[in-house]
Design an enzyme around this catalytic site. Structure first.
Site, PDB file in Angstrom:
ATOM      1  N   ASP A  84       0.828  -1.208   0.000  1.00 46.32           N
ATOM      2  CA  ASP A  84       0.000   0.000   0.000  1.00 46.32           C
ATOM      3  C   ASP A  84       0.869   1.267   0.000  1.00 46.32           C
ATOM      4  OD1 ASP A  84      -2.287   1.476   0.034  1.00 46.32           O
ATOM      5  OD2 ASP A  84      -2.874   0.977   2.087  1.00 46.32           O
ATOM      6  N   ASN A  99       1.452   3.381  -2.867  1.00 40.60           N
ATOM      7  CA  ASN A  99       2.059   3.813  -4.144  1.00 40.60           C
ATOM      8  C   ASN A  99       1.556   5.188  -4.571  1.00 40.60           C
ATOM      9  OD1 ASN A  99       3.098   1.254  -4.159  1.00 40.60           O
ATOM     10  ND2 ASN A  99       1.826   0.480  -5.819  1.00 40.60           N
ATOM     11  N   ARG A 151       0.069   7.679  -2.778  1.00 42.59           N
ATOM     12  CA  ARG A 151       0.496   8.792  -1.914  1.00 42.59           C
ATOM     13  C   ARG A 151       1.976   9.102  -2.118  1.00 42.59           C
ATOM     14  NH1 ARG A 151      -1.477   6.130   3.285  1.00 42.59           N
ATOM     15  NH2 ARG A 151      -1.849   4.463   1.778  1.00 42.59           N
ATOM     16  N   HIS A 208       3.028   3.262  -8.912  1.00 39.66           N
ATOM     17  CA  HIS A 208       2.883   1.818  -9.138  1.00 39.66           C
ATOM     18  C   HIS A 208       4.133   1.251  -9.825  1.00 39.66           C
ATOM     19  CE1 HIS A 208      -1.118   2.066  -7.627  1.00 39.66           C
ATOM     20  NE2 HIS A 208      -1.628   2.702  -8.655  1.00 39.66           N
ATOM     21  N   SER A 240      -6.949  -5.858  -6.068  1.00 37.32           N
ATOM     22  CA  SER A 240      -8.095  -6.511  -5.426  1.00 37.32           C
ATOM     23  C   SER A 240      -9.312  -6.427  -6.344  1.00 37.32           C
ATOM     24  CB  SER A 240      -8.409  -5.828  -4.091  1.00 37.32           C
ATOM     25  OG  SER A 240      -9.208  -4.676  -4.315  1.00 37.32           O
ATOM     26  N   SER A 241     -10.262  -7.290  -6.096  1.00 34.31           N
ATOM     27  CA  SER A 241     -11.477  -7.274  -6.923  1.00 34.31           C
ATOM     28  C   SER A 241     -12.215  -5.954  -6.763  1.00 34.31           C
ATOM     29  CB  SER A 241     -12.379  -8.462  -6.568  1.00 34.31           C
ATOM     30  OG  SER A 241     -11.718  -9.658  -6.922  1.00 34.31           O
ATOM     31  N   LEU A 298      11.714 -20.142  -4.051  1.00 30.59           N
ATOM     32  CA  LEU A 298      10.658 -19.287  -3.501  1.00 30.59           C
ATOM     33  C   LEU A 298       9.384 -19.533  -4.301  1.00 30.59           C
ATOM     34  CD1 LEU A 298       9.897 -16.762  -1.658  1.00 30.59           C
ATOM     35  CD2 LEU A 298      10.377 -15.367  -3.693  1.00 30.59           C
ATOM     36  N   GLU A 305       0.367 -13.455  12.098  1.00 26.36           N
ATOM     37  CA  GLU A 305       0.779 -12.269  12.846  1.00 26.36           C
ATOM     38  C   GLU A 305       0.675 -11.076  11.894  1.00 26.36           C
ATOM     39  OE1 GLU A 305       1.731 -12.169  16.070  1.00 26.36           O
ATOM     40  OE2 GLU A 305       1.357 -14.318  16.256  1.00 26.36           O
TER      41      GLU A 305
HETATM   42  C1  FPP Z   1      -1.923   0.215  -3.268  1.00 24.78           C
HETATM   43  O1  FPP Z   1      -1.449   1.522  -3.279  1.00 24.78           O
HETATM   44  C2  FPP Z   1      -1.352  -0.501  -4.396  1.00 24.78           C
HETATM   45  C3  FPP Z   1      -2.066  -1.074  -5.398  1.00 24.78           C
HETATM   46  C4  FPP Z   1      -3.540  -1.048  -5.449  1.00 24.78           C
HETATM   47  C5  FPP Z   1      -1.406  -1.728  -6.528  1.00 24.78           C
HETATM   48  C6  FPP Z   1      -0.154  -2.492  -6.197  1.00 24.78           C
HETATM   49  C7  FPP Z   1       0.559  -2.710  -7.472  1.00 24.78           C
HETATM   50  C8  FPP Z   1       1.875  -2.722  -7.641  1.00 24.78           C
HETATM   51  C9  FPP Z   1       2.849  -2.642  -6.534  1.00 24.78           C
HETATM   52  C10 FPP Z   1       2.464  -2.773  -9.005  1.00 24.78           C
HETATM   53  C11 FPP Z   1       1.780  -3.680  -9.971  1.00 24.78           C
HETATM   54  C12 FPP Z   1       2.025  -5.099  -9.683  1.00 24.78           C
HETATM   55  C13 FPP Z   1       2.568  -5.986 -10.547  1.00 24.78           C
HETATM   56  C14 FPP Z   1       2.753  -7.383 -10.119  1.00 24.78           C
HETATM   57  C15 FPP Z   1       3.006  -5.628 -11.876  1.00 24.78           C
HETATM   58  P1  FPP Z   1      -2.474   2.690  -3.535  1.00 24.78           P
HETATM   59  O2  FPP Z   1      -2.476   3.019  -4.977  1.00 24.78           O
HETATM   60  O3  FPP Z   1      -3.798   2.342  -2.977  1.00 24.78           O
HETATM   61  O4  FPP Z   1      -1.792   3.847  -2.726  1.00 24.78           O
HETATM   62  P2  FPP Z   1      -2.518   4.987  -1.929  1.00 24.78           P
HETATM   63  O5  FPP Z   1      -3.269   4.336  -0.796  1.00 24.78           O
HETATM   64  O6  FPP Z   1      -1.380   5.808  -1.458  1.00 24.78           O
HETATM   65  O7  FPP Z   1      -3.422   5.695  -2.890  1.00 24.78           O
END
Ligand code: FPP
Length: 247
Positions: A23, A25, A27, A40, A68-69, A134, A203
């Site tokens: 979480d 990205n 912000r 992202h 997520s969905s 892994l 945990e």
């Molecule tokens: C949450 O941050 C992040 C996501 C919803 C997407 C996560 C995706 C990646 C890390 C990259 C794509 C993945 C692959 C495998 C190519 P947010 O956007 O909700 O951040 P915020 O809460 O700060 O707005």
């Protein structure tokens, strides 16, 4: 519909199973005056760092929450950008994952993914299936509640259903280890429909670090905090980690 049941990977069951809600990205990028999509992209770099560091830190299975969905509700441009990143990741990463013994599986629905991604997932899974260093699981169009619901539909009519057999249906994987630790970055403290069945005794570790800044040291810190905790699984005595898990 979840992906079909995958075979067990015996060499991996000793390592810990860590789940990460990546979480922050958006912000992270906004604070730097950049587009959310740039956040992202930086998140993908963090994925690379963590996948590389995980095996040496005693992690055998790593489940990452990528989409997520409920994320379909985001603006179309952001959804399109995330899907494009996934497509690029699958195309560009498979060779290095295979070379480093990383087995990739993708959990979640595939029937709503745009153009060719479902096929690309299938190819990436096939190309990395012998990996034993892994097990990397990426959750895309994933909802834990839907996974449980799908499993319940599949389990209907099975006589003498056990928890283990039901787990296999939920996870799509024979004998997958329950989740030991769930990490969420960016200071948010909720599970957001992630690994609700297999994380029943996980945990939880919440960190202020934004996902694009997360690195091997942050993973080590989370694992050190995890290893310092007493896990009792509802009993009175601490259940020790097996030596292979306390690396
Ligand atoms: C949450 O941050 C992040 C996501 C919803 C997407 C996560 C995706 C990646 C890390 C990259 C794509 C993945 C692959 C495998 C190519 P947010 O956007 O909700 O951040 P915020 O809460 O700060 O707005």
């Amino acid at each position: 519909m979840q992906s079909s049941l995958q075979p067990k990977s015996p060499a991996l069951v000793d390592g810990l199973h860590v789940g990460i809600i990546m979480d922050g990205n958006g912000r992270w990028a906004t604070r730097k005056g950049m587009s959310r999509l740039r956040g992202h992209e930086a998140g993908v770099e963090a994925i690379r760092r963590v996948v590389e560091a995980a095996p040496d830190q005693g992690v055998g299975t790593l489940t990452l929450y990528a989409f997520s969905s409920d994320n379909w509700r985001r603006p179309r441009a952001e959804v399109t950008g995330l899907m494009a990143l996934l497509r690029v990741y699958l195309a560009s990463e498979v060779e290095s994952l295979a070379r480093n013994g990383v087995r990739l599986t993708v959990i979640g629905r595939r029937d709503r993914l745009p153009g060719g991604i479902a096929d690309a997932i299938g190819r990436a899974e096939a190309a990395t299936r012998s990996g034993r260093t892994l097990h990397l699981r990426i959750a895309v169009d994933y909802s834990a509640r839907d996974a449980i619901l799908d499993a319940a539909a599949k389990a209907r009519g099975i006589e003498g259903l056990t928890r283990d057999a039901f787990s296999d249906l939920v996870t799509g994987e024979a004998g997958l280890r329950d989740v030991d630790l769930i990490i969420r970055t960016s200071g948010e403290q909720r599970l957001s429909d992630f690994l609700l069945w297999e994380g029943a005794y996980a945990e939880l570790h919440f960190t202020q670090r934004m996902w694009p800044d997360f690195d091997a040291d942050d993973l080590a810190q989370a694992l050190a905090s995890f290893r310092g905790r007493e896990r009792r699984f509802g009993g009175l005595d601490a259940v020790p980690l097996a030596p292979a898990q306390s690396v």
